[in-house]
Design a protein around this motif. Structure first.
Motif, PDB file in Angstrom:
ATOM      1  N   PHE A  60       0.746  -1.145  -0.047  1.00 17.43           N
ATOM      2  CA  PHE A  60      -0.056   0.083   0.091  1.00 17.43           C
ATOM      3  C   PHE A  60       0.774   1.159  -0.102  1.00 17.43           C
ATOM      4  N   LYS A  61       2.233   1.257   0.301  1.00 11.71           N
ATOM      5  CA  LYS A  61       2.987   2.265   0.429  1.00 11.71           C
ATOM      6  C   LYS A  61       2.921   3.343  -0.921  1.00 11.71           C
ATOM      7  N   LYS A  62       2.830   2.553  -1.983  1.00 14.52           N
ATOM      8  CA  LYS A  62       2.757   3.272  -3.308  1.00 14.52           C
ATOM      9  C   LYS A  62       1.311   4.195  -3.631  1.00 14.52           C
ATOM     10  N   ALA A  63       0.527   3.881  -2.794  1.00 17.52           N
ATOM     11  CA  ALA A  63      -0.791   4.448  -3.032  1.00 17.52           C
ATOM     12  C   ALA A  63      -0.662   5.953  -2.584  1.00 17.52           C
ATOM     13  N   LYS A  64      -0.718   6.988  -3.055  1.00 13.62           N
ATOM     14  CA  LYS A  64      -0.506   8.419  -2.746  1.00 13.62           C
ATOM     15  C   LYS A  64      -1.657   9.212  -2.444  1.00 13.62           C
ATOM     16  N   THR A  65      -2.995   8.778  -2.747  1.00 15.09           N
ATOM     17  CA  THR A  65      -4.215   9.346  -2.710  1.00 15.09           C
ATOM     18  C   THR A  65      -5.083   8.286  -2.019  1.00 15.09           C
ATOM     19  N   SER A  66      -6.202   8.810  -1.308  1.00 14.57           N
ATOM     20  CA  SER A  66      -7.217   7.913  -1.005  1.00 14.57           C
ATOM     21  C   SER A  66      -7.771   6.948  -1.944  1.00 14.57           C
ATOM     22  N   THR A 116      -9.487  -6.630   8.645  1.00 12.80           N
ATOM     23  CA  THR A 116     -10.081  -5.654   9.277  1.00 12.80           C
ATOM     24  C   THR A 116      -9.701  -4.778  10.145  1.00 12.80           C
ATOM     25  N   PRO A 117      -8.454  -5.157  11.097  1.00 11.97           N
ATOM     26  CA  PRO A 117      -7.369  -4.217  11.847  1.00 11.97           C
ATOM     27  C   PRO A 117      -6.742  -3.495  10.898  1.00 11.97           C
ATOM     28  N   ALA A 118      -6.199  -4.114   9.937  1.00 11.20           N
ATOM     29  CA  ALA A 118      -5.235  -3.243   9.053  1.00 11.20           C
ATOM     30  C   ALA A 118      -6.012  -2.086   8.278  1.00 11.20           C
ATOM     31  N   ILE A 119      -7.155  -2.410   7.916  1.00 11.84           N
ATOM     32  CA  ILE A 119      -8.320  -1.319   7.147  1.00 11.84           C
ATOM     33  C   ILE A 119      -8.381  -0.284   8.142  1.00 11.84           C
ATOM     34  N   LEU A 120      -8.661  -0.860   9.449  1.00 12.95           N
ATOM     35  CA  LEU A 120      -9.338   0.323  10.288  1.00 12.95           C
ATOM     36  C   LEU A 120      -7.828   1.210  11.001  1.00 12.95           C
ATOM     37  N   LEU A 121      -6.654   0.616  10.920  1.00 15.48           N
ATOM     38  CA  LEU A 121      -5.754   1.397  11.178  1.00 15.48           C
ATOM     39  C   LEU A 121      -5.279   2.333   9.941  1.00 15.48           C
ATOM     40  N   LEU A 122      -5.586   2.132   8.582  1.00 11.24           N
ATOM     41  CA  LEU A 122      -5.217   2.744   7.825  1.00 11.24           C
ATOM     42  C   LEU A 122      -6.223   3.985   7.685  1.00 11.24           C
ATOM     43  N   SER A 123      -7.352   3.559   8.148  1.00 12.98           N
ATOM     44  CA  SER A 123      -8.488   4.800   8.174  1.00 12.98           C
ATOM     45  C   SER A 123      -8.112   5.751   8.951  1.00 12.98           C
ATOM     46  N   ARG A 173      -6.940   9.415   7.903  1.00  8.68           N
ATOM     47  CA  ARG A 173      -8.429  10.282   8.334  1.00  8.68           C
ATOM     48  C   ARG A 173      -9.410   9.954   7.118  1.00  8.68           C
ATOM     49  N   ILE A 174      -9.646   8.796   6.884  1.00  8.79           N
ATOM     50  CA  ILE A 174     -10.598   8.319   5.891  1.00  8.79           C
ATOM     51  C   ILE A 174     -11.496   7.935   6.448  1.00  8.79           C
ATOM     52  N   SER A 175     -12.821   7.649   6.173  1.00 14.20           N
ATOM     53  CA  SER A 175     -13.947   7.146   6.788  1.00 14.20           C
ATOM     54  C   SER A 175     -13.786   5.521   6.811  1.00 14.20           C
ATOM     55  N   ALA A 176     -13.905   5.017   7.693  1.00 11.48           N
ATOM     56  CA  ALA A 176     -14.020   3.346   7.767  1.00 11.48           C
ATOM     57  C   ALA A 176     -14.847   2.630   6.989  1.00 11.48           C
ATOM     58  N   LYS A 177     -15.966   3.196   6.862  1.00 13.57           N
ATOM     59  CA  LYS A 177     -17.159   2.556   6.296  1.00 13.57           C
ATOM     60  C   LYS A 177     -16.826   1.936   4.861  1.00 13.57           C
ATOM     61  N   ILE A 193     -17.999   1.944  -5.004  1.00 11.24           N
ATOM     62  CA  ILE A 193     -17.674   2.581  -3.654  1.00 11.24           C
ATOM     63  C   ILE A 193     -17.228   4.174  -3.972  1.00 11.24           C
ATOM     64  N   ILE A 194     -16.461   4.206  -5.100  1.00 10.07           N
ATOM     65  CA  ILE A 194     -16.430   5.777  -5.422  1.00 10.07           C
ATOM     66  C   ILE A 194     -17.683   6.561  -5.676  1.00 10.07           C
ATOM     67  N   VAL A 195     -18.387   5.773  -6.249  1.00 10.50           N
ATOM     68  CA  VAL A 195     -19.782   6.519  -6.567  1.00 10.50           C
ATOM     69  C   VAL A 195     -20.612   6.728  -5.524  1.00 10.50           C
ATOM     70  N   PHE A 196     -20.648   5.682  -4.546  1.00  8.79           N
ATOM     71  CA  PHE A 196     -21.704   5.646  -3.430  1.00  8.79           C
ATOM     72  C   PHE A 196     -21.168   6.528  -2.154  1.00  8.79           C
ATOM     73  N   TYR A 197     -19.875   6.334  -2.167  1.00 10.25           N
ATOM     74  CA  TYR A 197     -19.290   7.072  -0.819  1.00 10.25           C
ATOM     75  C   TYR A 197     -18.153   8.175  -1.291  1.00 10.25           C
ATOM     76  N   LYS A 198     -18.563   8.992  -2.331  1.00  5.55           N
ATOM     77  CA  LYS A 198     -17.481   9.812  -2.931  1.00  5.55           C
ATOM     78  C   LYS A 198     -17.319  11.233  -1.770  1.00  5.55           C
ATOM     79  N   GLU A 199     -18.476  11.153  -0.923  1.00 10.22           N
ATOM     80  CA  GLU A 199     -18.267  12.154   0.169  1.00 10.22           C
ATOM     81  C   GLU A 199     -17.412  11.776   1.219  1.00 10.22           C
ATOM     82  N   HIS A 200     -17.102  10.423   1.293  1.00 10.53           N
ATOM     83  CA  HIS A 200     -16.362   9.819   2.156  1.00 10.53           C
ATOM     84  C   HIS A 200     -14.890   9.755   1.956  1.00 10.53           C
ATOM     85  N   ILE A 201     -14.737   9.718   0.619  1.00 15.10           N
ATOM     86  CA  ILE A 201     -13.301   9.470  -0.095  1.00 15.10           C
ATOM     87  C   ILE A 201     -12.546  10.796  -0.753  1.00 15.10           C
ATOM     88  N   TYR A 202     -11.885  11.353  -0.017  1.00 10.74           N
ATOM     89  CA  TYR A 202     -11.518  12.660  -0.712  1.00 10.74           C
ATOM     90  C   TYR A 202      -9.797  12.434  -1.402  1.00 10.74           C
TER      91      TYR A 202
END
Length: 349
Positions: free
Chosen positions: A88-94, A122-129, A133-137, A196-205
């Protein structure tokens, strides 16, 4: 034949309890419900103990045991979190992080089984969130969809695929699954990303993110876990190559899991802790399911009920699978339907 033989009534009761387990006051896990069903047919004499023991598919049980050992060791050592960071370290945006989560966990679940990836992911995703500062949902939904869709890709991606691969008369399961499911799986993983991008666009900047490396907790166990993981990959590749080159080495799915788990079981100082903490509930579930399904099968209730019905019809399989899997676990559904398909002459062509 009775209208509803007692084992069939027990099976229906099990399915009803599985469906309603979240709504009744007494909380029961799926494995407890299935175990209760198996015990019921045993103590009422519906199936002899010897037949019950013989009904348990040892190949499936040993495969799950081996993969659970590897999966738990990867998690307990911290190596899985460590390699997650590497991916995941190469991912530069949400957005790119979301894309990476879907494809890394999706493809990974085809190798380590979706249950394993869901537990450790699950814990890895929660940690990344939290870190970014990205919504965990939406991230957790991405994980859920990814391991479900991605696990379809291989015969060891999920328990129901394993049942089909071992019991479904498929000569070369890895090649067969890849041949028919690689492209659909990749397309669906990409569709998951878009949805997920379409339905949760307000959560993923689209802000930039900075990663920090996760430390390894137990280096000795991490080394063994890494070796076991590589051994799984090596044996899968060896099996595929041997089939493609007509050498046809006898490498069973069970041997892949068991042999790969041996370095951990034999060399780790934490072997007893690992064996104690693997997912025994799932193993109990499978053993109980085999007993109950064998008992039901011996009544010939479903065999006689489907006379005149083409159970091999693709539309029928799709409808039954989609509808019933919403109410009962897909594993007992496959365990019940697969023998009907084989009885009707279905198999790899």
């Amino acid at each position: 034949m009775d209208m509803f033989p007692f084992p069939v009534i027990v099976l229906l009761a099990v399915f009803i309890l599985i469906t309603l387990r979240q709504t009744i006051k007494i909380k029961l896990e799926i494995w407890q419900i299935m175990l209760l069903g198996a015990i019921t047919v045993l103590i009422t004499g519906q199936i002899p103990i010897k037949s019950a023991v013989r009904s348990i598919n040892i190949d499936v049980m040993l495969f799950l045991f081996g993969m659970f050992v590897i999966g738990y060791s990867l998690e307990a050592s911290g190596y899985l979190s460590h390699i997650t960071y590497k991916f995941f370290k190469k991912a530069k945006t949400s957005h790119s992080l979301l894309f990476a989560i879907i494809f890394v966990f999706g493809i990974g679940s085809a190798i380590l089984m979706n249950d394993t990836l869901a537990i450790v992911g699950t814990p890895a995703i929660l940690l990344l969130s939290r870190k970014h500062r990205i919504s965990a949902k939406p991230m957790l939904l991405a994980l859920c969809f990814a391991v479900t869709v991605g696990s379809v890709l291989s015969p060891i991606g999920n328990p129901q695929n394993l049942l089909i691969a071992i019991n479904g008369n498929i000569a070369n399961p890895f090649i067969t699954f890849l041949k028919y499911l690689l492209i659909p799986t990749l397309i669906n993983l990409f569709l998951v990303y878009l949805l997920i991008i379409v339905f949760y666009k307000e959560h993923i900047y689209r802000w930039s993110i900075i990663h920090s490396e996760e430390p390894i907790k137990d280096r000795k166990l991490a080394v063994l876990s890494k070796f076991s993981l590589y051994l799984v990959l090596f044996m899968i590749i060896l099996k595929i190559v041997s089939v493609a080159s007509d050498i046809n080495l006898d490498i069973s799915l069970t041997s892949i899991a068991l042999v790969s788990s041996f370095p951990i079981i034999l060399l780790s100082e934490r072997r007893f802790e690992i064996i104690k903490k693997i997912d025994w509930h799932t193993l109990i579930f499978f053993a109980s399911m085999f007993v109950l399904m064998e008992c039901v099968w011996e009544t010939k209730f479903f065999q006689e009920m489907i006379n005149g019905i083409d159970v091999t019809s693709i539309p029928l399989i799709l409808v039954i699978s989609i509808i019933l899997s919403q109410f009962i676990s897909n594993v007992p559904l496959v365990s019940l339907y697969l023998p009907l398909l084989l009885h009707a002459g279905a198999g790899e062509k």
